[in-house]
Design a protein around this motif. Sequence first.
Motif, PDB file in Angstrom:
ATOM      1  N   ASP A  73      43.481  25.238  23.153  1.00  0.00           N
ATOM      2  CA  ASP A  73      44.832  25.153  23.936  1.00  0.00           C
ATOM      3  C   ASP A  73      45.137  23.608  23.686  1.00  0.00           C
ATOM      4  O   ASP A  73      44.527  22.792  22.932  1.00  0.00           O
ATOM      5  CB  ASP A  73      44.497  25.675  25.394  1.00  0.00           C
ATOM      6  N   ASN A  74      46.174  23.474  24.523  1.00  0.00           N
ATOM      7  CA  ASN A  74      46.944  21.914  24.150  1.00  0.00           C
ATOM      8  C   ASN A  74      46.032  20.975  24.944  1.00  0.00           C
ATOM      9  O   ASN A  74      46.439  19.856  24.635  1.00  0.00           O
ATOM     10  CB  ASN A  74      48.384  21.973  24.633  1.00  0.00           C
ATOM     11  N   ARG A 107      50.491  26.721  29.102  1.00  0.00           N
ATOM     12  CA  ARG A 107      49.829  26.024  27.912  1.00  0.00           C
ATOM     13  C   ARG A 107      50.172  26.714  26.576  1.00  0.00           C
ATOM     14  O   ARG A 107      50.793  28.027  26.482  1.00  0.00           O
ATOM     15  CB  ARG A 107      48.390  26.190  28.319  1.00  0.00           C
ATOM     16  N   SER A 108      49.979  26.103  25.504  1.00  0.00           N
ATOM     17  CA  SER A 108      49.848  26.466  24.233  1.00  0.00           C
ATOM     18  C   SER A 108      48.766  26.848  23.700  1.00  0.00           C
ATOM     19  O   SER A 108      47.794  26.004  23.796  1.00  0.00           O
ATOM     20  CB  SER A 108      51.127  25.779  23.316  1.00  0.00           C
ATOM     21  N   TYR A 109      48.618  27.870  22.598  1.00  0.00           N
ATOM     22  CA  TYR A 109      47.290  28.280  22.055  1.00  0.00           C
ATOM     23  C   TYR A 109      47.665  28.174  20.476  1.00  0.00           C
ATOM     24  O   TYR A 109      48.484  28.671  19.802  1.00  0.00           O
ATOM     25  CB  TYR A 109      47.207  29.329  22.398  1.00  0.00           C
ATOM     26  N   THR A 110      46.613  27.488  19.790  1.00  0.00           N
ATOM     27  CA  THR A 110      46.496  27.515  18.418  1.00  0.00           C
ATOM     28  C   THR A 110      45.387  28.231  17.966  1.00  0.00           C
ATOM     29  O   THR A 110      44.097  27.950  18.425  1.00  0.00           O
ATOM     30  CB  THR A 110      46.268  25.957  17.937  1.00  0.00           C
ATOM     31  N   LYS A 123      50.487  29.093  16.264  1.00  0.00           N
ATOM     32  CA  LYS A 123      50.660  28.478  17.546  1.00  0.00           C
ATOM     33  C   LYS A 123      51.797  29.096  18.261  1.00  0.00           C
ATOM     34  O   LYS A 123      52.871  29.763  17.672  1.00  0.00           O
ATOM     35  CB  LYS A 123      50.932  26.933  17.380  1.00  0.00           C
ATOM     36  N   ASP A 124      51.196  29.565  19.462  1.00  0.00           N
ATOM     37  CA  ASP A 124      52.253  30.575  20.382  1.00  0.00           C
ATOM     38  C   ASP A 124      52.145  29.720  22.011  1.00  0.00           C
ATOM     39  O   ASP A 124      50.866  29.106  22.078  1.00  0.00           O
ATOM     40  CB  ASP A 124      52.180  31.900  20.463  1.00  0.00           C
ATOM     41  N   ASP A 125      53.274  29.625  22.667  1.00  0.00           N
ATOM     42  CA  ASP A 125      53.136  29.261  23.968  1.00  0.00           C
ATOM     43  C   ASP A 125      53.299  30.437  25.109  1.00  0.00           C
ATOM     44  O   ASP A 125      53.643  31.487  24.830  1.00  0.00           O
ATOM     45  CB  ASP A 125      54.590  28.466  24.264  1.00  0.00           C
ATOM     46  N   GLN A 127      54.110  31.794  28.142  1.00  0.00           N
ATOM     47  CA  GLN A 127      55.049  31.935  29.099  1.00  0.00           C
ATOM     48  C   GLN A 127      54.912  32.927  30.170  1.00  0.00           C
ATOM     49  O   GLN A 127      54.035  33.637  30.139  1.00  0.00           O
ATOM     50  CB  GLN A 127      56.432  32.542  28.236  1.00  0.00           C
ATOM     51  N   SER A 223      56.932  34.897  23.471  1.00  0.00           N
ATOM     52  CA  SER A 223      57.972  33.498  23.153  1.00  0.00           C
ATOM     53  C   SER A 223      59.284  33.870  22.294  1.00  0.00           C
ATOM     54  O   SER A 223      59.384  35.310  21.751  1.00  0.00           O
ATOM     55  CB  SER A 223      57.157  32.644  22.345  1.00  0.00           C
ATOM     56  N   ASN A 254      54.544  33.090  12.962  1.00  0.00           N
ATOM     57  CA  ASN A 254      54.235  31.685  13.189  1.00  0.00           C
ATOM     58  C   ASN A 254      52.986  31.656  12.359  1.00  0.00           C
ATOM     59  O   ASN A 254      52.175  30.396  12.585  1.00  0.00           O
ATOM     60  CB  ASN A 254      53.835  31.754  14.697  1.00  0.00           C
TER      61      ASN A 254
END
Length: 276
Positions: A73-74, A107-110, A123-125, A127, A223, A254
């Motif tokens: 995560d970010n 949070r965003s996840y990679t 990567k995606d956020d 929501q 997203s 993505n």
Amino acid sequence: MKNLFFILLTSLLFWSCEETVLLDLEQSTPRLIVEGQVTNQPGYQYVRLTRSVGFYDTGDSPAVDDATISVTDNLGNEVQFIHNPGNKSDSVGYYLPAAPFTGVVGRSYTLSINADGQLYEAKDDLQPVTSIDSLTYRISDSEKEDPKDDGKFYEVLFYAKEPQDRVDYYLLKYYRNDSLTVYFDTDIYYADDDVLGENIDGLPSPVYYAPGDTARVEMYSISRNGYVFYNDLQSLLNSDGGLFSQPPSNSRTNLSNGALGFFQASALDWKEIIIK
């Protein structure tokens, strides 16, 4: 169900185990296909890896079982994913978290995948998702007159209030007695908040139930990138393939390094009702 988009989808999303549809006619070497998600609910995190096959090849896409996978995560929190921890034949190609975790809204996840010496990332956020207020059900007169499945002609109605102070996109899933169910074998249903409107007042399900069935409706946030991915698939798979049609191309994704598929971060809300 005129207020939802209906699309034919590949095996992506989730647990349906349908055969993957690949329409990249020009590809000459196998490409990595990624299905994966992180949600804010326990037990919904997974990644699945397979390889593409030639257009005229038959059989399932071969699974990839020797990759190294992590999700970060970010804030720098990292979780490793392990292949086939249950060693079940139907879980080949599936990777689950080495330690249980849930995603966090905002949070965003990679996703990072090392396979065959190549690095693939996405990567995606994550929501927020609209809460489902309630479910009811009623007989569908048209389905009762000519049912697709004998005895199944009750439709479930979905109620919620969609916040209008942000832009939202959604994926909807319908279960019958714990089994993911669609009207046609490869259907999947998605929408944006403009289509749904502020008051979701009795949106009917696209699948039908019999008395005694337990109906479950799951609503996922997606997203903008996820919405574009599904929209591309709709255009791709609903193309008539006529003489003057554009050549087929893969959906925007993505994922990096030429991989196919999508990695999704979602918040999830759900409700159940028993048809009596």
